[in-house]
Design a protein around this motif. Structure first.
Motif, PDB file in Angstrom:
ATOM      1  N   GLY A 119       0.812  -1.235   0.000  1.00 54.77           N
ATOM      2  CA  GLY A 119       0.000   0.000   0.000  1.00 54.77           C
ATOM      3  C   GLY A 119       0.833   1.266   0.000  1.00 54.77           C
ATOM      4  N   GLN A 120       2.147   1.120  -0.171  1.00 52.21           N
ATOM      5  CA  GLN A 120       3.027   2.300  -0.109  1.00 52.21           C
ATOM      6  C   GLN A 120       3.417   2.811  -1.505  1.00 52.21           C
ATOM      7  OE1 GLN A 120       3.440   4.033   2.594  1.00 52.21           O
ATOM      8  NE2 GLN A 120       2.237   2.490   3.674  1.00 52.21           N
ATOM      9  N   ASN A 121       2.811   2.264  -2.548  1.00 51.28           N
ATOM     10  CA  ASN A 121       3.071   2.814  -3.894  1.00 51.28           C
ATOM     11  C   ASN A 121       2.488   4.216  -3.952  1.00 51.28           C
ATOM     12  OD1 ASN A 121       2.815  -0.179  -3.946  1.00 51.28           O
ATOM     13  ND2 ASN A 121       3.667   0.139  -5.973  1.00 51.28           N
ATOM     14  N   VAL A 122       3.241   5.110  -4.584  1.00 52.33           N
ATOM     15  CA  VAL A 122       2.867   6.528  -4.561  1.00 52.33           C
ATOM     16  C   VAL A 122       2.404   6.974  -5.949  1.00 52.33           C
ATOM     17  CG1 VAL A 122       3.811   8.866  -4.305  1.00 52.33           C
ATOM     18  CG2 VAL A 122       4.411   7.078  -2.656  1.00 52.33           C
ATOM     19  N   ARG A 123       1.292   7.704  -5.964  1.00 53.56           N
ATOM     20  CA  ARG A 123       0.802   8.336  -7.196  1.00 53.56           C
ATOM     21  C   ARG A 123       0.669   9.836  -6.920  1.00 53.56           C
ATOM     22  NH1 ARG A 123       2.361   4.159  -8.563  1.00 53.56           N
ATOM     23  NH2 ARG A 123       1.323   2.517  -9.765  1.00 53.56           N
ATOM     24  N   ASP A 124       0.822  10.634  -7.984  1.00 55.36           N
ATOM     25  CA  ASP A 124       0.639  12.088  -7.865  1.00 55.36           C
ATOM     26  C   ASP A 124      -0.762  12.397  -8.414  1.00 55.36           C
ATOM     27  OD1 ASP A 124       0.625  14.826  -8.064  1.00 55.36           O
ATOM     28  OD2 ASP A 124       2.082  14.920  -9.690  1.00 55.36           O
ATOM     29  N   TRP A 125      -1.684  12.731  -7.516  1.00 54.85           N
ATOM     30  CA  TRP A 125      -3.099  12.828  -7.896  1.00 54.85           C
ATOM     31  C   TRP A 125      -3.440  14.230  -8.386  1.00 54.85           C
ATOM     32  CZ3 TRP A 125      -5.835   8.491  -8.405  1.00 54.85           C
ATOM     33  CH2 TRP A 125      -5.350   7.348  -7.758  1.00 54.85           C
TER      34      TRP A 125
ATOM     35  N   ASN B 209       4.499  17.906 -19.483  1.00 60.29           N
ATOM     36  CA  ASN B 209       4.056  17.148 -18.301  1.00 60.29           C
ATOM     37  C   ASN B 209       3.050  17.959 -17.497  1.00 60.29           C
ATOM     38  OD1 ASN B 209       5.852  15.083 -18.796  1.00 60.29           O
ATOM     39  ND2 ASN B 209       7.234  15.548 -17.087  1.00 60.29           N
ATOM     40  N   PHE B 210       2.033  17.285 -16.964  1.00 60.57           N
ATOM     41  CA  PHE B 210       1.110  17.904 -15.999  1.00 60.57           C
ATOM     42  C   PHE B 210       1.052  17.027 -14.751  1.00 60.57           C
ATOM     43  CE2 PHE B 210      -1.298  18.910 -20.108  1.00 60.57           C
ATOM     44  CZ  PHE B 210      -0.726  20.160 -20.250  1.00 60.57           C
ATOM     45  N   GLY B 211       1.010  17.662 -13.595  1.00 61.66           N
ATOM     46  CA  GLY B 211       0.872  16.916 -12.348  1.00 61.66           C
ATOM     47  C   GLY B 211       0.023  17.698 -11.374  1.00 61.66           C
ATOM     48  N   GLY B 212      -0.269  17.084 -10.240  1.00 59.91           N
ATOM     49  CA  GLY B 212      -1.182  17.704  -9.284  1.00 59.91           C
ATOM     50  C   GLY B 212      -0.499  18.186  -8.015  1.00 59.91           C
TER      51      GLY B 212
ATOM     52  N   PRO C 132       1.496  -7.446 -10.765  1.00 57.99           N
ATOM     53  CA  PRO C 132       2.795  -7.742 -11.399  1.00 57.99           C
ATOM     54  C   PRO C 132       3.382  -6.478 -12.040  1.00 57.99           C
ATOM     55  CG  PRO C 132       1.075  -9.254 -12.180  1.00 57.99           C
ATOM     56  CD  PRO C 132       0.385  -8.196 -11.368  1.00 57.99           C
ATOM     57  N   GLY C 133       4.678  -6.259 -11.844  1.00 59.20           N
ATOM     58  CA  GLY C 133       5.346  -5.092 -12.466  1.00 59.20           C
ATOM     59  C   GLY C 133       4.876  -3.760 -11.910  1.00 59.20           C
ATOM     60  N   HIS C 134       4.323  -3.774 -10.697  1.00 58.24           N
ATOM     61  CA  HIS C 134       3.699  -2.581 -10.103  1.00 58.24           C
ATOM     62  C   HIS C 134       4.701  -1.425  -9.947  1.00 58.24           C
ATOM     63  CE1 HIS C 134       0.757  -1.241  -6.675  1.00 58.24           C
ATOM     64  NE2 HIS C 134       0.844  -0.351  -7.640  1.00 58.24           N
ATOM     65  N   ASP C 135       4.473  -0.312 -10.638  1.00 50.28           N
ATOM     66  CA  ASP C 135       5.366   0.848 -10.509  1.00 50.28           C
ATOM     67  C   ASP C 135       5.279   1.400  -9.088  1.00 50.28           C
ATOM     68  OD1 ASP C 135       6.209   0.756 -13.150  1.00 50.28           O
ATOM     69  OD2 ASP C 135       4.590   2.064 -13.861  1.00 50.28           O
ATOM     70  N   ARG C 136       6.460   1.684  -8.522  1.00 43.50           N
ATOM     71  CA  ARG C 136       6.484   2.095  -7.111  1.00 43.50           C
ATOM     72  C   ARG C 136       6.015   3.526  -6.914  1.00 43.50           C
ATOM     73  NH1 ARG C 136       5.743  -0.490  -2.483  1.00 43.50           N
ATOM     74  NH2 ARG C 136       6.963   0.331  -0.777  1.00 43.50           N
ATOM     75  N   ARG C 137       6.568   4.422  -7.721  1.00 43.69           N
ATOM     76  CA  ARG C 137       6.252   5.845  -7.468  1.00 43.69           C
ATOM     77  C   ARG C 137       6.243   6.636  -8.761  1.00 43.69           C
ATOM     78  NH1 ARG C 137      10.170   9.935  -6.249  1.00 43.69           N
ATOM     79  NH2 ARG C 137       9.039  11.860  -5.775  1.00 43.69           N
ATOM     80  N   TYR C 138       5.236   7.513  -8.876  1.00 38.81           N
ATOM     81  CA  TYR C 138       5.192   8.498  -9.968  1.00 38.81           C
ATOM     82  C   TYR C 138       5.188   9.885  -9.346  1.00 38.81           C
ATOM     83  CZ  TYR C 138       2.864   4.662 -12.670  1.00 38.81           C
ATOM     84  OH  TYR C 138       2.516   3.491 -13.282  1.00 38.81           O
ATOM     85  N   ALA C 139       5.939  10.808  -9.943  1.00 32.45           N
ATOM     86  CA  ALA C 139       5.894  12.211  -9.500  1.00 32.45           C
ATOM     87  C   ALA C 139       6.377  13.075 -10.652  1.00 32.45           C
ATOM     88  CB  ALA C 139       6.785  12.407  -8.282  1.00 32.45           C
ATOM     89  N   MET C 140       5.711  14.201 -10.844  1.00 35.02           N
ATOM     90  CA  MET C 140       5.934  14.979 -12.065  1.00 35.02           C
ATOM     91  C   MET C 140       6.609  16.321 -11.822  1.00 35.02           C
ATOM     92  SD  MET C 140       4.904  13.379 -14.672  1.00 35.02           S
ATOM     93  CE  MET C 140       3.819  13.721 -16.049  1.00 35.02           C
ATOM     94  N   ASP C 141       7.586  16.624 -12.664  1.00 36.38           N
ATOM     95  CA  ASP C 141       8.095  17.988 -12.787  1.00 36.38           C
ATOM     96  C   ASP C 141       7.319  18.618 -13.945  1.00 36.38           C
ATOM     97  OD1 ASP C 141       9.375  20.275 -13.553  1.00 36.38           O
ATOM     98  OD2 ASP C 141      11.387  19.391 -13.664  1.00 36.38           O
ATOM     99  N   PHE C 142       6.423  19.569 -13.609  1.00 33.97           N
ATOM    100  CA  PHE C 142       5.637  20.182 -14.690  1.00 33.97           C
ATOM    101  C   PHE C 142       6.010  21.650 -14.856  1.00 33.97           C
ATOM    102  CE2 PHE C 142       2.994  19.892 -10.853  1.00 33.97           C
ATOM    103  CZ  PHE C 142       2.640  21.224 -10.644  1.00 33.97           C
TER     104      PHE C 142
END
Ligand code: NAD
Ligand code: TYD
Length: 340
Positions: free
Chosen positions: A213-219, A243-246, A277-287
């Motif tokens: 449950g520690q996978n990170v998304r940028d919402w 790129n766009f991020g929140g 399977p292949g679960h990406d750990r973290r996403y974060a954006m420089d926008f």
């Protein structure tokens, strides 16, 4: 301006069509959508009622259709194309990658080619941060980050991005690629984390949390993404990626706990299940490029956006019941059966 929006009956496409009619009095929108399990005509009933056959036209069809797409571009004298149409769910792409290749790759190529032949002035390819792969605990994805997709979904989106890039480099075709982080908001199909957690919590059923449950998304709130796509359409430089991020990085567990707290449900509904399977750990954006060049700035913070979203779902429980077709029930049953 006459705009072809593909995938306009899906989550982001519907929100984008509302956004266009709210902000422009001179646009004509042609919505080409195949109406897969994720597309819902009812999302746009108020638009159909108000603008149908005057400024809004719906066509049921596939972006990979080599006869239909050129006909639409010609008939409606399209100025710009915004390609939202896609197979969009990572878990479904793990189950069966084939439709992802057909729509996301072949469909995008067909749309690019027909648009080039028709002399379209602007083409926005709506893409995702997932094409960059996965980050460790530090750092951000920039537009220069090499593509390293890990799921069949993200690989198909990366292939489409590369085709879009090639159409710019080879033919000078005026394409812009936008890559956005995880969206949430009204009309999101209840296979994605936030609406799924809402649905399960309302029914007092366990909410599946992949891995730890520690996978990170940028919402990002969906209307902030819509604003970004519109800015790219109006002001973007052709051939560019934006790129766009929140600005709202959250571990999944924190997101789901916030949903349970909002609904007054116990945390005992959290259920840790086998990881994707292949679960990406973290996403974060420089926008920062989109901020500098387009004036992009997300305006809805996560707390406010989640409140808006959950209140929308509470008010539209008929919508959430209606979209749960037999196909949806089958997919959910089979996917989660093997993981719990
Ligand atoms: P969605 O699954 O909710 O909607 C997709 C829509 O496309 C549906 O209406 C479906 O009927 C339609 N469609 C599918 N195949 C088609 C085809 N062959 N021809 C015509 N229409 C077809 O997806 P979404 O979440 O709204 O995503 C829209 C776009 O934004 C996608 O390209 C996705 O990759 C991208 N994106 C999504 C997110 C996110 O968090 N949801 C983030 C970044 C980028
Ligand atoms: P999802 O909404 O499918 O978006 P994406 O995979 O495109 O980021 O998933 C968001 C996060 O939530 C992702 O890390 C996977 C996780 N997740 C769960 O833990 N349980 C679930 O049932 C689902 C659908 C997702």
């Amino acid at each position: 301006m006459n705009i072809l929006v593909t995938g306009g009956c899906g989550f982001i496409g519907s929100n984008f069509i509302y956004y266009l009619f709210e902000h422009y009095s001179d646009v004509k929108v042609i919505n080409l959508d195949k109406l897969t399990y994720a597309g819902n005509l009812k999302n746009l009933v108020p638009i159909e009622k108000k603008y149908g056959d005057k400024r809004y036209f719906f066509i049921r069809g596939c972006i990979a259709d080599r006869e239909l797409v050129p006909q639409i571009l010609k008939k409606f004298q399209i100025d710009a194309v915004i390609n939202f149409a896609a197979e969009s769910h990572v878990d479904r792409s793990i189950n069966d990658p084939a439709p992802f290749i057909t729509t996301n790759i072949n469909g995008t190529q067909n749309l690019l080619e027909a648009s080039r032949q028709a002399g379209i002035k602007r083409f926005i390819q709506v893409s995702t941060d997932e094409v960059y792969g996965s980050l460790g605990p530090e750092g951000l994805f920039s537009e220069e980050t090499p593509l390293a997709p890990n799921s069949p979904y993200s690989a198909s989106k990366a292939a489409a991005d590369l085709l879009a890039r090639a159409y710019y480099k080879t033919y000078g075709f005026p394409v812009i690629i936008t890559r956005c982080s995880n969206n949430y908001g009204p009309f999101q199909f209840p296979e994605k984390l936030i609406p799924l957690a809402f649905l399960k919590a309302r029914q007092d059923e366990p909410i599946p949390i992949y891995g730890d449950g520690q996978n990170v998304r940028d919402w990002i709130y969906v209307l902030d993404h819509c604003q970004g796509v519109d800015l790219a359409l109006q002001k973007g430089e052709i051939g560019r990626v934006y790129n766009f991020g929140g600005n709202a990085e959250k571990p999944n567990l924190e997101v789901v706990k916030a949903i349970l707290d909002f609904l007054g449900k116990p945390h005992t509904l959290l259920k840790f299940v086998q990881d994707r399977p292949g679960h990406d750990r973290r996403y974060a954006m420089d926008f920062s490029l989109a901020s500098r060049e387009l004036g992009f700035k997300p305006s809805v913070d996560f707390k406010k956006g989640l409140e808006l979203t959950l209140n929308w779902y509470l008010k539209h429980q008929d919508w959430i019941s209606e979209v749960q077709s037999g196909e949806y029930q089958n997919f959910m049953r089979n996917w989660y059966k093997d993981r719990t």
